[in-house]
Motif scaffolding. Structure first.
Motif, PDB file in Angstrom:
ATOM      1  N   PRO A   1      45.625  36.485  40.265  1.00 58.12           N
ATOM      2  CA  PRO A   1      44.779  35.322  39.943  1.00 58.12           C
ATOM      3  C   PRO A   1      45.528  34.368  39.007  1.00 58.12           C
ATOM      4  O   PRO A   1      46.377  34.774  38.205  1.00 58.12           O
ATOM      5  CB  PRO A   1      43.563  35.947  39.259  1.00 58.12           C
ATOM      6  CG  PRO A   1      43.547  37.366  39.734  1.00 58.12           C
ATOM      7  CD  PRO A   1      44.989  37.752  39.862  1.00 58.12           C
TER       8      PRO A   1
ATOM      9  N   ASN B   1      40.712  32.856  41.374  1.00 61.98           N
ATOM     10  CA  ASN B   1      40.930  34.225  41.839  1.00 61.98           C
ATOM     11  C   ASN B   1      41.435  34.210  43.287  1.00 61.98           C
ATOM     12  O   ASN B   1      40.662  34.051  44.242  1.00 61.98           O
ATOM     13  CB  ASN B   1      39.633  35.033  41.740  1.00 61.98           C
ATOM     14  CG  ASN B   1      39.866  36.507  42.056  1.00 61.98           C
ATOM     15  OD1 ASN B   1      40.982  36.940  42.280  1.00 61.98           O
ATOM     16  ND2 ASN B   1      38.777  37.273  42.065  1.00 61.98           N
TER      17      ASN B   1
ATOM     18  N   TYR C   1      37.563  39.438  39.456  1.00 64.29           N
ATOM     19  CA  TYR C   1      38.536  39.312  38.355  1.00 64.29           C
ATOM     20  C   TYR C   1      37.846  38.714  37.141  1.00 64.29           C
ATOM     21  O   TYR C   1      37.014  37.791  37.267  1.00 64.29           O
ATOM     22  CB  TYR C   1      39.701  38.428  38.800  1.00 64.29           C
ATOM     23  CG  TYR C   1      40.739  38.174  37.741  1.00 64.29           C
ATOM     24  CD1 TYR C   1      41.667  39.150  37.388  1.00 64.29           C
ATOM     25  CD2 TYR C   1      40.803  36.944  37.092  1.00 64.29           C
ATOM     26  CE1 TYR C   1      42.630  38.913  36.421  1.00 64.29           C
ATOM     27  CE2 TYR C   1      41.768  36.703  36.125  1.00 64.29           C
ATOM     28  CZ  TYR C   1      42.671  37.685  35.789  1.00 64.29           C
ATOM     29  OH  TYR C   1      43.628  37.454  34.840  1.00 64.29           O
TER      30      TYR C   1
END
Length: 218
Positions: free
Chosen positions: A111, A137, A143
């Motif tokens: 990410p 992401n 995430y």
């Protein structure tokens, strides 16, 4: 044969001369042998004297050579070190590059965590460090980006921060965070953590980000 002739006497005289000559030859040979022996002895004496001198020279020369070499290294170390004192070994260190606006906070993760804004707001009631981070992401699992404590240029640790919450795969999100710093101190480093929420468990990446010059507003 007439009585006046004595042939025996004539023969005796040459024999005496030969005997005398033989003795003389023997003496000369003996003298020659003695001279040769004396010459050989003299040669041995000269060789022994040179050997003794060589050994004495080595006995004196080797310690002198060792001392000279030691002195040379001492002088070389003195000159290289710029003077006396204890010899030090310099170790080169590679400082971590600073992060500014537009840079990634965790470049090692899939990410993208970009520092979108950063500024130091100066006010009478305190100095506030404000940061905006954009999370994109691009991975296959949710995430979360966490911002932790800030360390100032004076070494003061200021707790606080914020996080992005879970950002689903393929989505983006921005969030803000603020830290109130002691008056006169500026942000120097920021603790950052990225968490990938995979099926097998969380994969956490932590880093202390060295901040570049943060613009001041006030």
């Amino acid at each position: 044969m007439p009585d006046g002739d004595h042939p025996e006497d004539d023969d005796a005289e040459p024999d005496g001369e030969r005997a005398s000559g033989g003795a003389e030859d023997a003496r000369q040979a003996a003298d020659a042998g003695g001279d040769g022996q004396r010459t050989a002895d003299a040669g041995d004496d000269v060789s022994r004297r040179w050997l003794i001198r060589a050994l004495v020279g080595l006995g004196i020369g080797i310690p002198v050579l060792v001392e000279a070499r030691t002195l040379y290294h001492m002088l070389a170390g003195y000159l290289a070190g710029g003077g006396g004192g204890r010899e030090t070994t310099a170790q080169s260190t590679t400082s971590e590059p600073t992060t500014g606006v537009g840079d990634e906070l965790l470049p090692g993760t899939e990410p993208r965590d970009t520092l979108a804004e950063a500024e130091l707001r100066v006010a009478d009631d305190g100095w506030v460090f404000h940061a905006t981070v954009a999370v994109e992401n691009a991975g296959d699992a949710p995430y979360t980006l966490e911002l932790g404590a800030v360390t100032t240029n004076a070494g003061t640790r200021v707790d606080g921060g914020a996080d992005s919450g879970r950002v689903p795969p393929g989505e983006s999100r921005s969030f803000d965070a603020e830290w109130v710093l002691p008056t006169g101190e500026t942000p120097d480093a920021l603790a950052v953590a990225g968490v990938v929420h995979a099926d097998g468990g969380d994969d956490r990446t932590e880093r202390t980000v060295a901040l570049g010059n943060v613009p001041t507003r006030g």
